[in-house]
Scaffold this motif. Structure first.
Motif, PDB file in Angstrom:
ATOM      1  N   GLY A 116      27.782  40.934  40.351  1.00 13.27           N
ATOM      2  CA  GLY A 116      27.882  42.448  40.573  1.00 13.27           C
ATOM      3  C   GLY A 116      29.552  42.658  40.416  1.00 13.27           C
ATOM      4  O   GLY A 116      30.440  41.842  39.935  1.00 13.27           O
ATOM      5  N   TRP A 117      29.925  43.676  40.749  1.00 15.59           N
ATOM      6  CA  TRP A 117      31.442  44.059  40.689  1.00 15.59           C
ATOM      7  C   TRP A 117      32.149  43.493  41.967  1.00 15.59           C
ATOM      8  O   TRP A 117      31.463  43.588  42.998  1.00 15.59           O
ATOM      9  CB  TRP A 117      31.805  45.557  40.692  1.00 15.59           C
ATOM     10  N   TYR A 118      33.211  42.814  41.717  1.00 16.47           N
ATOM     11  CA  TYR A 118      33.778  42.093  42.961  1.00 16.47           C
ATOM     12  C   TYR A 118      35.384  42.226  42.958  1.00 16.47           C
ATOM     13  O   TYR A 118      35.811  42.362  41.757  1.00 16.47           O
ATOM     14  CB  TYR A 118      33.364  40.878  43.114  1.00 16.47           C
ATOM     15  N   LYS A 119      36.068  42.313  43.801  1.00 16.23           N
ATOM     16  CA  LYS A 119      37.603  42.297  43.811  1.00 16.23           C
ATOM     17  C   LYS A 119      38.253  40.890  43.901  1.00 16.23           C
ATOM     18  O   LYS A 119      37.818  40.259  44.741  1.00 16.23           O
ATOM     19  CB  LYS A 119      38.076  43.100  45.013  1.00 16.23           C
ATOM     20  N   VAL A 120      39.287  40.715  42.862  1.00 15.63           N
ATOM     21  CA  VAL A 120      39.984  39.502  43.017  1.00 15.63           C
ATOM     22  C   VAL A 120      41.437  40.009  43.289  1.00 15.63           C
ATOM     23  O   VAL A 120      41.970  40.934  42.887  1.00 15.63           O
ATOM     24  CB  VAL A 120      39.826  38.878  41.657  1.00 15.63           C
ATOM     25  N   THR A 121      42.330  38.985  44.000  1.00 16.36           N
ATOM     26  CA  THR A 121      43.646  39.311  44.214  1.00 16.36           C
ATOM     27  C   THR A 121      44.288  37.983  43.901  1.00 16.36           C
ATOM     28  O   THR A 121      44.060  36.847  43.880  1.00 16.36           O
ATOM     29  CB  THR A 121      43.719  39.626  45.690  1.00 16.36           C
TER      30      THR A 121
END
Length: 605
Positions: free
Chosen positions: A564-569
């Motif tokens: 799915g969509w996920y946030k990376v930093t």
């Protein structure tokens, strides 16, 4: 096209004309109050929550239909918006085409209102304009560039950011009387209903980011008409509710009174329009000056086409008055008033759609809506926006002294008479206000400035492939041999309409990067993030990366594949750099891997 829709469906579910003094309650289900409409004073308004949501959804979709019709003839390619300042002959306009409704997902005249709803949901119903200005700036609306965004980026905070630059002595807003929020004011009616003071206050917090005086009043006028449309199909009552919301001696009110007088005198819609333009917008092309004392802004389109908020409100009113409640006829008349006719048509159609309700809209309008499609710059769909309004309006009603309670067994909004009158401020005219009256500039603090976006097009909302190798519009650039595509209106984006798609090639590397457009601090930690989606069994190498201005990698971090969509930093230090490039590196290990990216963000850590 169906004609005017009356409220005969309503009394049990839409409008129980009653009030909120002496609210005698009897026991309801699960201990809830259950009021009897017969015990309520006649001045209270009662609106069933289901009916409220139905009308909000209709208003949103009606405004989408209106803006699409007013924007262009999609069959012939004829554009109407900003094409002329003169009356458009009805024979030039197409018949009502509902297959253009989906264009409304991409129109500022709709997404400004949806973004306001989203902002209030995310930040809180009482959020001040100072904070809302940061939220709106970070969306990077394309039409705000050159005025609104530049003012905020320059450090001016609301309400000073909306003050007229001619009077302030600073580079504040070049179009302070403009329709920047007149075209997006529907949310004030959705949430303020006929509680005019609440609607005015909600609209002002957004409108003062980028307008002043009549620019704000024109937005409040439109919002009050939307709010009144929840409770009546009487066009004159709706128009008068709009007038009651703004200063009586304002130019915004005067131009509407002129429209009403011309109608009363028997003028046709075209004659009414021409009389309004002669008094309010007459321009001498020989001397390049306005003959009309009501204009002083150099509007940015050829032939001095009007983006004037008060005139846009007048054009919407002409459509409402001469269209006899018929959505198609009214919208067409508004478009005939030319100028910024997609925004004015959006308001005309939206107000009438609120009257009709969702069930009252034609099926060939309703059937154009895409269930899971987000509006540009937002994570709200049509239904999502309607649901968010239900959530927010409960809070607004209760803050105004009303209640959310069962009435005759139906969960309803109960609005007392005391909430329906606005305290209207003293008229502030942008043309005549002085620098001394405006006072000293209001500026964002250094900490607030650090929260303004550093990137152009962080969500790819106006990016397009143009056939040039290694280039994507909006500031994003690429190198390498992998395929780069902007996907639009394909429901692939994390938010808004668009996202970027990278298709890997075995053994080939690609960099996708965006240079910062604001100066960073030296030797300071920043955080870069974005939303990522990869295919199943993703095997290629993906790195979130920061380069210096010369292209040297400052910091890179491998991105692990998830579903799915996920946030990376990524956290990095600028060192001696004040400008960097941010983005991703993709090195393909097969020809089947796909990466989708959206919503980049760079912020002070």
């Amino acid at each position: 096209m169906q004609g005017k829709k009356f409220m005969s469906i309503a009394l049990s579910s839409l409008l129980l004309a009653s009030g909120l003094c002496a609210l005698a309650a009897c026991g309801g289900e699960n201990g809830e109050d259950n009021l009897s409409s017969q015990d309520l004073p006649a001045t209270t308004s009662v609106l069933a929550l289901d009916a409220y949501r139905d009308k909000v959804k209709a208003g949103i979709v009606g405004s989408m239909a209106g803006v699409a019709y007013g924007y262009r003839d999609f069959n012939k390619g004829q554009k109407w918006e900003f094409a002329s300042k003169d009356w458009i002959d009805a024979r030039r306009l197409p018949s009502w085409k509902t297959n253009t409704v989906t264009n409304g997902y991409d129109q500022d005249d709709v997404y400004l209102a949806i973004t306001a709803i989203e902002a209030l949901g995310a930040l809180g119903i009482d959020t001040a304009s100072r904070e809302l200005g940061i939220y709106m700036y970070n969306k990077n609306f394309e039409f705000w560039d050159g005025s609104n965004s530049d003012v905020l980026a320059g450090g001016f905070a609301p309400p000073f950011s909306g003050y007229p630059k001619q009077s302030s002595g600073y580079y504040t807003n070049a179009f302070s009387d403009g329709n920047s929020y007149q075209c997006g004011a529907s949310f004030g009616g959705y949430l303020g209903l006929n509680m005019t003071g609440a609607g005015n206050e909600l609209v002002q917090r957004f409108a003062e980011i980028c307008t002043y005086g009549d620019g704000i009043y024109s937005a409040q006028y439109i919002a009050a008409m939307y709010g009144e449309a929840f409770f009546t199909d009487d066009i004159m009552q709706i128009v008068n509710a709009g007038l009651a919301a703004i200063p009586e001696d304002s130019w915004s009110a005067e131009v509407i009174r002129d429209v009403l007088k011309h109608k009363e005198d028997g003028k046709t819609a075209e004659e009414n329009f021409n009389a309004i333009m002669l008094k309010w917008a007459d321009y001498d092309p020989v001397t390049n000056t306005y003959r009309s004392p009501y204009q002083w802004i150099d509007w940015p389109f050829a032939d001095h086409i009007m983006l004037d908020g008060k005139l846009c409100s007048a054009f919407t009113t002409i459509g409402l008055l001469y269209g006899n409640g018929d959505l198609e006829a009214s919208t067409k008349i508004t478009v005939q008033c030319a100028n910024d006719c997609d925004s004015t048509a959006a308001a005309t159609a939206g107000i009438l759609a609120v009257i009709n309700g969702w069930e009252g809209l034609e099926s060939n309008i309703k059937n154009q809506i895409i269930d899971n499609q987000y509006f540009k710059y937002t994570r709200l769909t049509v239904d999502g926006a309607a649901d968010k309004c239900v959530e927010l309006v409960k809070e607004v009603v209760e803050k105004q002294g009303g209640r959310v309670v069962k009435v005759d067994g139906v969960m309803s909004l109960v609005i007392p008479e005391s909430t329906k009158n606005a305290t209207v401020e003293e008229y502030k005219c942008g043309k005549t206000v002085t620098k001394e009256e405006l006072g000293e500039p209001v500026r964002y603090t250094e900490e607030e400035m650090a929260r303004l976006r550093y990137l152009s097009e962080p969500g790819f909302e106006t990016c397009q492939n143009d056939g040039t190798a290694g280039y994507v519009k909006g500031g994003w650039s690429t190198d390498g041999g992998s395929s780069v595509d902007i996907e639009c209106m394909e429901q692939t984006a994390y938010s808004g309409l668009c996202n970027v798609k990278l298709s890997a090639k075995n053994g080939t590397a690609i960099n996708l990067f965006n240079p910062t457009n604001r100066t960073l601090r030296k030797n300071t930690n920043y955080e870069l993030s974005c939303m990522v989606q990869v295919n199943g069994n993703f095997a290629s190498d993906l790195k979130l990366t920061v380069w210096n201005a010369s292209g040297m990698v400052l910091r890179a971090q491998a991105v692990e594949a998830q579903s799915g969509w996920y946030k990376v930093t990524l956290v990095f230090n600028t060192g001696n750099n004040t400008q960097v490039r941010v983005g991703v590196q993709l090195t393909g290990k097969n020809d089947s891997d796909v990466v989708r990216l959206d919503d980049f963000e760079l912020r002070l850590k």
